[in-house]
Design a protein around this motif. Structure first.
Motif, mmCIF file in Angstrom:
data_model
loop_
_atom_site.group_PDB
_atom_site.id
_atom_site.type_symbol
_atom_site.label_atom_id
_atom_site.label_comp_id
_atom_site.label_asym_id
_atom_site.label_seq_id
_atom_site.Cartn_x
_atom_site.Cartn_y
_atom_site.Cartn_z
ATOM 1 N N VAL A 142 17.751 22.312 28.294
ATOM 2 C CA VAL A 142 18.190 23.657 27.936
ATOM 3 C C VAL A 142 17.178 24.290 26.988
ATOM 4 O O VAL A 142 16.681 23.639 26.048
ATOM 5 N N GLY A 143 16.910 25.568 27.229
ATOM 6 C CA GLY A 143 16.114 26.369 26.321
ATOM 7 C C GLY A 143 16.964 27.482 25.719
ATOM 8 O O GLY A 143 17.793 28.078 26.424
ATOM 9 N N SER A 144 16.768 27.768 24.444
ATOM 10 C CA SER A 144 17.606 28.761 23.783
ATOM 11 C C SER A 144 17.323 30.162 24.312
ATOM 12 O O SER A 144 16.217 30.459 24.787
ATOM 13 N N ARG A 145 18.319 31.006 24.203
ATOM 14 C CA ARG A 145 18.172 32.391 24.662
ATOM 15 C C ARG A 145 17.111 33.101 23.831
ATOM 16 O O ARG A 145 16.341 33.924 24.354
ATOM 17 N N THR A 146 17.060 32.785 22.567
ATOM 18 C CA THR A 146 16.079 33.431 21.678
ATOM 19 C C THR A 146 14.660 33.133 22.122
ATOM 20 O O THR A 146 13.798 34.031 22.175
ATOM 21 N N SER A 147 14.384 31.862 22.465
ATOM 22 C CA SER A 147 13.033 31.502 22.908
ATOM 23 C C SER A 147 12.684 32.179 24.226
ATOM 24 O O SER A 147 11.544 32.626 24.426
ATOM 25 N N ASP B 147 -2.847 33.550 25.352
ATOM 26 C CA ASP B 147 -1.725 33.959 24.496
ATOM 27 C C ASP B 147 -0.622 32.903 24.433
ATOM 28 O O ASP B 147 0.152 32.861 23.472
ATOM 29 N N GLY B 148 -0.544 32.066 25.464
ATOM 30 C CA GLY B 148 0.602 31.172 25.582
ATOM 31 C C GLY B 148 0.525 29.930 24.748
ATOM 32 O O GLY B 148 1.516 29.159 24.691
ATOM 33 N N TRP B 149 -0.571 29.683 24.057
ATOM 34 C CA TRP B 149 -0.663 28.447 23.252
ATOM 35 C C TRP B 149 0.407 28.406 22.157
ATOM 36 O O TRP B 149 0.814 27.329 21.725
ATOM 37 N N VAL B 150 0.890 29.622 21.718
ATOM 38 C CA VAL B 150 1.901 29.646 20.653
ATOM 39 C C VAL B 150 3.262 29.163 21.160
ATOM 40 O O VAL B 150 4.175 28.917 20.362
ATOM 41 N N LEU B 151 3.374 29.023 22.495
ATOM 42 C CA LEU B 151 4.659 28.625 23.068
ATOM 43 C C LEU B 151 4.758 27.123 23.322
ATOM 44 O O LEU B 151 5.781 26.644 23.822
ATOM 45 N N LEU B 152 3.702 26.410 23.002
ATOM 46 C CA LEU B 152 3.676 24.988 23.336
ATOM 47 C C LEU B 152 4.744 24.195 22.580
ATOM 48 O O LEU B 152 5.207 23.157 23.059
ATOM 49 N N ASP B 153 5.143 24.654 21.414
ATOM 50 C CA ASP B 153 6.070 23.882 20.577
ATOM 51 C C ASP B 153 7.477 24.471 20.503
ATOM 52 O O ASP B 153 8.287 24.030 19.687
ATOM 53 N N ASP B 154 7.807 25.489 21.349
ATOM 54 C CA ASP B 154 9.181 26.014 21.281
ATOM 55 C C ASP B 154 10.108 25.117 22.112
ATOM 56 O O ASP B 154 9.692 24.104 22.677
ATOM 57 N N ASP B 155 11.388 25.491 22.195
ATOM 58 C CA ASP B 155 12.379 24.586 22.795
ATOM 59 C C ASP B 155 12.613 24.823 24.285
ATOM 60 O O ASP B 155 13.522 24.233 24.871
#
Length: 549
Positions: free
Chosen positions: A80-85, A106-114
């Protein structure tokens, strides 16, 4: 060359897109539809990896289907991924109409989200539109094919030609996402309908089982049961009765449906029935049988509804308590009646006498005029003569609207026509000698016969009681002084004739004392007065008249 092949590429893609959309409509369940969406992207749109993220009821998105790599599928499916992410991702990068492209720069900042993700390392692009392994392309799916109600997100990776999709590829992916949203919505609707149908069928089965259980419990209950109407012109009419109630009342069900319990109840018990509440009410009363007799039953009421908003009915449980009531009445009779003669005993006599007396003396107005004044508003005159004012008698402490009929003693000196409650105290003369000479068996037989003779000489409403030993008391209401004296003579004459016991004739005499019950006296005082008069009368008579044997 590229420009010349573009129509053929579009035609081939259109055929593949058409087949993929057609496959969406063949899925039989929501899970099959989601997997078909992912498989259609890999098979028909030219991507090596596809993932379907579905919005859950709590708003977060779950990986519901994956295609193209079994290892990746095992790793991230169900995560599951959060709605916020997700909202953050859908707000980044480049907007391709309804698609969202996030380049690897640009997407490297997304590597550590949920958000669950799968990517492989790769070299830097050699030309401008080459696909990088960390590029991200998302196709949001909205309910009803558009709008802001997010249904899910399709994420794709690694186009087979190694290039970022062109205008036609983007349009094809967007069209497929729109058709996928419709297919998923329809699959959800079918799933909900199927669940509703299953639930409805289960409820209907439970209802049928409950109805059958109730029918069997109703029909085969060992005690009587009835269903009656509530409200309206037919309130209380019996709609259904079981076999036990029909047997109990000796009437077939077709006949009972013409009646209500009010039609069947004993006239003396109609008030009890009317006071019995519909919900949880209980009552013990008598119901009429077909042969004209009455049967003691216990009624227990409850209210049942046909449906949640349907009409309400009265369910009544009828239990036969005839034996218990007979036993209770027998016990009550034994407690209040003499075991030998069957006459009311001393306690019952005092109870009946006390019921006719109140604590207030001078209860009756001395003249008719005073009685009318007391009844119609002369308050002072009413208080003087002891009548209740405004329904309340403060002098006697009696509650509102006292309906007690006051007893007064007639003037024994002259017969002025006044009537009262006469108390005749009787003592048998010569009984002790019979008891001593012939034994208690003969004495008991004499007492039984005397009781019978006394009873046959009085009116139905009068009371003949045995105080004990050879003493009897007669209560006779509505007599004047001369009437009471005549009654005493008749009773004495009834006792004097010989009594045959075991072939032997014995005689007893009787002495009577006449007393009068009046409000303001106690039962003991009334009996003592009659007893004293009896002894005066006994001493005044000659021994010849009192001899017995």
């Amino acid at each position: 060359m590229e420009a010349e092949s573009e129509p053929y590429v579009r035609l081939a893609t259109m055929r593949q897109l058409h087949q993929a959309v057609a496959d969406l409509n063949t899925a039989r369940s929501l899970a099959d539809t989601l997997q078909t969406v992912a498989d259609g992207i890999v098979a028909g749109l030219g991507y090596e990896l596809a993932c379907v993220n579905l919005v859950r009821p709590d708003g977060d998105l779950v990986v519901a289907a994956f295609a193209g790599n079994s290892a990746a599928e095992a790793l991230i499916t169900g995560r599951v991924g959060s709605r916020t992410s997700w909202e953050r991702r859908l707000a980044m990068g480049e907007t391709w109409d309804e698609l969202r492209f996030i380049p690897h720069t640009d997407g490297w900042v997304l590597l550590d989200d949920d958000v669950p993700q799968w990517h492989t390392e790769g070299p830097e692009p050699r030309f401008e539109d080459e696909w990088h392994p960390q590029d991200r392309l998302y196709a949001p799916m909205y309910a009803s094919g558009g709008g802001l109600d997010l249904l899910g997100v399709i994420s794709v990776d690694r186009p087979r030609n190694g290039r970022r999709p062109g205008a036609w590829g983007r349009e094809a992916l967007q069209m497929y996402a729109s058709q996928s949203a419709i297919a998923i919505s329809n699959a959800r609707l079918r799933a909900n309908m199927q669940r509703a149908l299953v639930r409805l069928e289960r409820e209907q089965q439970a209802l049928r089982a409950s109805e059958e259980s109730f029918r069997q419990a109703f029909e085969y209950a060992p005690s009587g049961m009835a269903i009656a109407e509530m409200g309206g012109d037919q309130h209380g009419r019996l709609l259904r009765t079981n076999d036990a109630l029909c047997r109990l009342l000796g009437r077939p069900a077709s006949v009972l449906r013409r009646y209500s319990f009010a039609d069947l109840v004993h006239p003396e018990d109609i008030g009890t029935l009317l006071r019995t509440s519909a919900e949880g009410g209980r009552a013990e009363l008598r119901l009429g049988r077909r042969d004209g007799t009455y049967l003691w039953v216990s009624l227990r009421n409850s209210v049942v509804a046909d449906t949640a908003d349907g009409p309400r009915f009265l369910l009544t449980h009828v239990e036969d308590i005839e034996e218990r009531k007979r036993h209770e009445l027998n016990l009550a009779h034994r407690a209040s009646h003499d075991a030998l003669t069957g006459l009311p005993n001393s306690a019952e006599l005092r109870s009946r006498l006390s019921a006719r007396l109140c604590e207030r003396p001078h209860a009756v107005a001395s003249t008719d005029v005073q009685a009318l004044d007391a009844a119609y508003g002369d308050v002072d005159e009413a208080r003087v003569h002891g009548f209740p004012v405004d329904g309340f008698d403060a002098a006697a402490g009696v509650g509102p609207y006292d309906h007690h009929v006051h007893s007064v003693a007639p003037d024994t000196g002259q017969d002025d026509g006044a009537k009262g409650l006469a108390v005749l105290f009787c003592d048998l003369d010569g009984f002790k000698s019979i008891n001593d000479r012939f034994g208690h068996h003969t004495g008991d037989a004499v007492l039984i016969e005397v009781a019978r003779r006394l009873t046959t000489c009085v009116r139905d409403g009068d009371t003949v009681a045995r105080l004990g030993g050879d003493e009897f008391v007669v209560l006779a209401d509505g007599l004047g002084s001369a009437d009471a004296a005549d009654l005493a003579v008749r009773l004495r004459n009834a006792i004097i004739p010989p009594i045959r016991v075991d072939g032997r004739a014995v005689r007893v005499g009787a002495s009577f004392g006449i007393g009068w019950a009046a409000c303001g006296m106690t039962a003991e005082e009334v009996l003592r007065s009659a007893d004293q008069r009896m002894y005066v009368e006994k001493r005044s008579r000659s021994k010849v008249h009192r001899r017995a044997g």
